[in-house]
Write a protein that holds these residues in place. Structure first.
Motif, PDB file in Angstrom:
ATOM      1  N   ALA A 178      11.051  -0.647   1.459  1.00 15.96           N
ATOM      2  CA  ALA A 178       9.703  -0.462   2.000  1.00 15.96           C
ATOM      3  C   ALA A 178       9.175  -1.744   2.640  1.00 15.96           C
ATOM      4  CB  ALA A 178       8.751  -0.010   0.893  1.00 15.96           C
ATOM      5  N   ASP A 241       2.751   0.544  -4.856  1.00 14.10           N
ATOM      6  CA  ASP A 241       3.344   1.802  -4.386  1.00 14.10           C
ATOM      7  C   ASP A 241       4.543   1.587  -3.470  1.00 14.10           C
ATOM      8  OD1 ASP A 241       1.494   3.379  -5.761  1.00 14.10           O
ATOM      9  OD2 ASP A 241       0.022   3.180  -4.150  1.00 14.10           O
ATOM     10  N   ARG A 244       8.024   3.620  -3.472  1.00 11.93           N
ATOM     11  CA  ARG A 244       7.890   4.861  -4.241  1.00 11.93           C
ATOM     12  C   ARG A 244       7.713   6.089  -3.348  1.00 11.93           C
ATOM     13  NH1 ARG A 244       7.429   4.462  -9.654  1.00 11.93           N
ATOM     14  NH2 ARG A 244       7.072   2.419 -10.584  1.00 11.93           N
ATOM     15  N   GLU A 245       7.711   5.898  -2.039  1.00 11.68           N
ATOM     16  CA  GLU A 245       7.656   7.040  -1.139  1.00 11.68           C
ATOM     17  C   GLU A 245       8.906   7.896  -1.371  1.00 11.68           C
ATOM     18  OE1 GLU A 245       5.899   3.309   0.697  1.00 11.68           O
ATOM     19  OE2 GLU A 245       7.748   3.862  -0.358  1.00 11.68           O
TER      20      GLU A 245
END
Length: 535
Positions: A178, A241, A244-245
């Motif tokens: 990410a 986050d 974590r997609e």
């Protein structure tokens, strides 16, 4: 003279090679330990045995071998371990000198198994690396680039490569996709020296990231030796986050699981791990490798917080029982598997929890270790102590047994700092510790002082009290503190000054540390007990 059970160098070596359980414990303070010790000797200072034993050595009948350098500390530690219920305790025959005379290899520094393993990985896999000069040129060129710092966040804040982002250890495998979504973006991983840079970069290579990946050769030490400037007080860190997609997370999860499987990691459940922890025939450690914030928010009973990167970096401190079983937990399927893949390659029997649910995480807050109860001692409140110290006719002396770095940073005015293990020698030398009509003991929380009180009372025959709540309680009620190294009744040997830690280190010390790391693979070969392998 009391005799103690002994185990020889040959016996301990054979046990290590057979992967039978043994805790080889160096009960000296950290600095003398760092000067010379066997590869798998975990530092376990005499002064802290009551605080740490039941957590770090959860099985009371685990075989324990104690060593010192002939100072008599191991014999004193033997009595403490037996009093705590341990049933298979012995001293190393001939102490450290006996190990050396028998042909045993000895090592310098701390966390040596992990650092030697990092060098072993680099030698086997030829982990890609960049020099400080090359990284500086890339940053100036405007090339797509991210620098990820694999150390703890507090280390990162002390000093960091300009523009870098804090992504400690096991977070790399979860977050890097990410943080560098464009495959053309180069990823450079750094730490202070070499180990976490190598393991971090190799983790991303192993995980199959499409990006060019490299370790910053020699970390912030190499950057400093190249004449580059570091940042201080940076706050850049990964978003909670990040990674974590769903599509990214599934890719990361599958690659981490495949790595763990290749390394021989096995699977378990929360309930099975709990059953294992109750066994009397095998030591089981249970670790939650998520971030400290996630752990404190909610965790499973019996699991200690051990962020994955630090667990790989400080393995012998978390797992002093060589031959033990280790169980890891996360909630994403990435961090535990990646961490487990490295522990397994370090010749550790490692499992990852599968099938856990949010409902299994029934505890919150910091880990609460099980500890024995100290012998009862009178307590004194902070304000009572302040009045006592103001009364010069009371003849009271305040002793602080906190870590020396904490004492130097801040302590109660007039306190003397002393190592608990040095109480007897300091009391014998009034130049170090003045006589008193009564003593008061303190430390950060009061926990260690409570155990030291019985030692001091038996030694002096004088009344001994403990500051209720320790220095933290003194500070909470607004009483004054001071800093500095005045009134040191012991040498500051409880902490080894790492050449890669903090600022202001001599260039010669930093270079000597790097030269030492380069020699670790040869030392591993001479020692011959490690069992490391690389997938």
């Amino acid at each position: 003279m009391t005799s103690h059970p002994l185990r020889t160098y040959e016996d301990v070596r054979e046990t290590l090679l057979a992967k039978r359980e043994v805790a080889l414990l160096d009960v000296r303070e950290e600095d003398p330990h760092a000067q010379c010790h066997p590869l798998f000797a975990a530092n376990f200072p005499l002064a802290r045995i009551e605080l740490d034993a039941w957590t770090r050595l959860p099985r009371r009948d685990v075989p324990i071998v104690l060593l010192d350098d002939g100072e008599g500390l191991a014999a004193r530690a033997f009595d403490k371990f037996v009093a705590l219920g341990y049933t298979q305790v012995a001293l190393l025959a001939g102490a450290l000198d006996g190990w050396i005379r028998a042909g045993g290899e000895v090592f310098r520094d701390v966390n040596v198994p992990s650092k030697a393993f990092g060098e072993f990985v680099e030698a086997q896999r030829h982990t890609p690396s960049l020099s400080a000069e090359a990284l500086d040129a890339l940053q100036k060129s405007g090339e797509k680039l991210v620098v990820l710092d694999a150390r703890r966040f507090d280390e990162y804040r002390t000093m960091n490569i300009p523009g870098s982002v804090s992504v400690p250890g096991a977070e790399l495998a979860l977050r890097a996709r990410a943080l560098a979504p464009d495959p053309a973006t180069r990823i450079v991983v750094n730490c202070a020296g070499r180990t976490r840079s190598i393991i971090g970069a190799q983790s991303l290579v192993n995980a199959g990231l499409p990006n060019p990946v490299a370790a910053l050769r020699n970390g912030t030490i190499g950057w400093t030796l190249a004449g580059q400037t570091l940042e201080h007080g940076s706050e850049r860190r990964f978003d909670a986050d990040a990674g974590r997609e769903p599509p990214i997370l599934e890719t990361s999860r599958q690659s981490a699981l495949a790595l763990a499987t290749r390394a021989g990691v096995r699977r378990t459940s929360i309930n099975e791990a709990a059953r294992w922890a109750g066994e009397t025939s095998r030591t089981t450690y249970r670790f939650d490798v998520r971030t400290p914030e996630e752990y404190e928010s909610a965790h499973a009973p019996g699991f200690q917080g051990a962020p994955g990167g630090q667990l790989v970096q400080e393995t012998e401190m978390f797992v002093p029982v060589r031959g033990a079983r280790v169980v890891l937990f996360d909630d994403d399927g990435v961090r535990a598997n990646m961490t487990a893949s490295w522990l397994a390659q370090m010749n550790i029997d490692t499992y990852v929890v599968d099938g856990a649910h949010r409902g299994d995480l029934t505890e919150a807050g910091a880990y609460r270790p099980e500890r024995p109860h100290p012998a009862p001692s009178p307590k004194i409140s902070p304000r009572e102590l302040a009045a006592l110290l103001d009364d010069t006719s009371a003849g009271a002396v305040l002793l602080d047994v906190a870590p020396s770095a904490n004492y130097v940073r801040s302590h109660i005015p007039g306190a003397h700092w002393i190592l608990r293990s040095h109480l007897a020698s300091a009391y014998d030398d009034v130049r170090n510790l003045p006589d008193a009509r009564r003593y008061v003991l303190t430390c950060g929380s009061g926990a260690l002082a409570a155990f030291a009180a019985a030692d001091l009372a038996a030694l002096t025959g004088k009344p001994v009290s403990v500051l209720d709540g320790g220095n933290a309680a003194w500070t909470r009620v607004g009483l004054p503190t001071e800093g500095g190294e005045a009134k040191l009744a012991s040498p500051r040997i409880d902490r080894y000054r790492r050449p890669y830690e903090g600022v202001g280190n001599a260039r010669e010390a930093m270079q000597a540390y790097l030269d030492w790391e380069y020699g670790l693979v040869a030392q591993l070969e001479r020692d011959g007990t490690h069992g490391f392998f690389v997938i």
